[in-house]
Design a protein around this motif. Sequence first.
Motif: not given
Length: 367
Positions: A212-224
């Motif tokens: 889901g979008p929330e999980t994706v956004a959180a992972e992108i923020e972690r990666i970044r």
Amino acid sequence: MKLSHKTQWLENLPLSTLQTLMARYALRAFPAIVQRYESTTFHEDHFLKHARSLLSAVCLIAKPSEELRIAAVFAAANARQAGHDVDHSAASLAAVAAARSLVLRRGDEAKHEILSSIETLPFSDFAEQAQWDYGKISSASENPAISHSPLWTIELQHFEAARQIDTPNDRKLQKRLSFWREWYQGFLDGKPLDWELQRRVALIDDTIWDAGPETVAAEIERIRSLFELEQEIANLKGQLTAVQNTPAAALIGDNGGPPLEDAPARAFQTDLALIWKQVEELEEEIAKPSPSLSHLEKIAKALWDISLRMTAYCGSIADGMIREGSKELAKAGAKWTARATAVTVTAQTEGVQSVVKAIGAFVKTLQ
């Protein structure tokens, strides 16, 4: 398939050229992947699937690898499947085609995918701009068109050159999509985000994309945040290495610089060694699959304390310059050494504090 004037000129081009042109077509059409939302629902999952497909395509063109090819296979398949829930537009078809054309095994199938998609794009602006791209590709020894040129360089008749991804007035949604808006702006301007950062996002595991979008956004923020921390560490290490090779560093304790018997000077030299130690520990910790929050916070505190001591040391140098202005520091070499030392210490302090702030940002993504 019967070709129109939009695609006839493309028919005999090499497949690799067509694949690059297709990615550029898809990038230009991308804002149309979502409607100009007013009261209509924003289909975030639909958007993310197509964003992922296009991201994997541009990464595979820019930095080809087998892991990116596999990622593109799954990304294109998931975006194509999304058409069962939301009707495919020309923009969504282009995002799918950009990835599929790179992973289809048969060249004739890949070319058909590209030409079929381009036929659906409605505006003459797209074909005219693609011809400009082709001229750029043909005149270069490498492939600059995917990244080194703004998306639009011609005068447009039907499309907005600065058009961004439209989102409703929803702050949480806008925050989740902030990476994608910045990512797209990079291509609009011909200054894409760092390719390593893009590659890491493209390689996010399927289970996360499907969560889901929330999980994706959180992972992108972690990666970044991890990527930015790594950059700050690299910058600090570069500064530390430079310090070791500068005359100012060598003269700390010599006649031209702060004397070794001075306690702050001795502490400064000790702190330089401590910074290296903390940085090495930090690199080891963030390389782990599950970094320890407490260890990261401990390292951050140690580095912050060092930066405060270095600030105090820099102040002592300035005081010395004032006190001794008519004596030793009147000598040109001594003046240069003191000033260079002050500048060196200031740069180190700022570099250390930047790492500390980056650690804090990364820790937030792990909580």
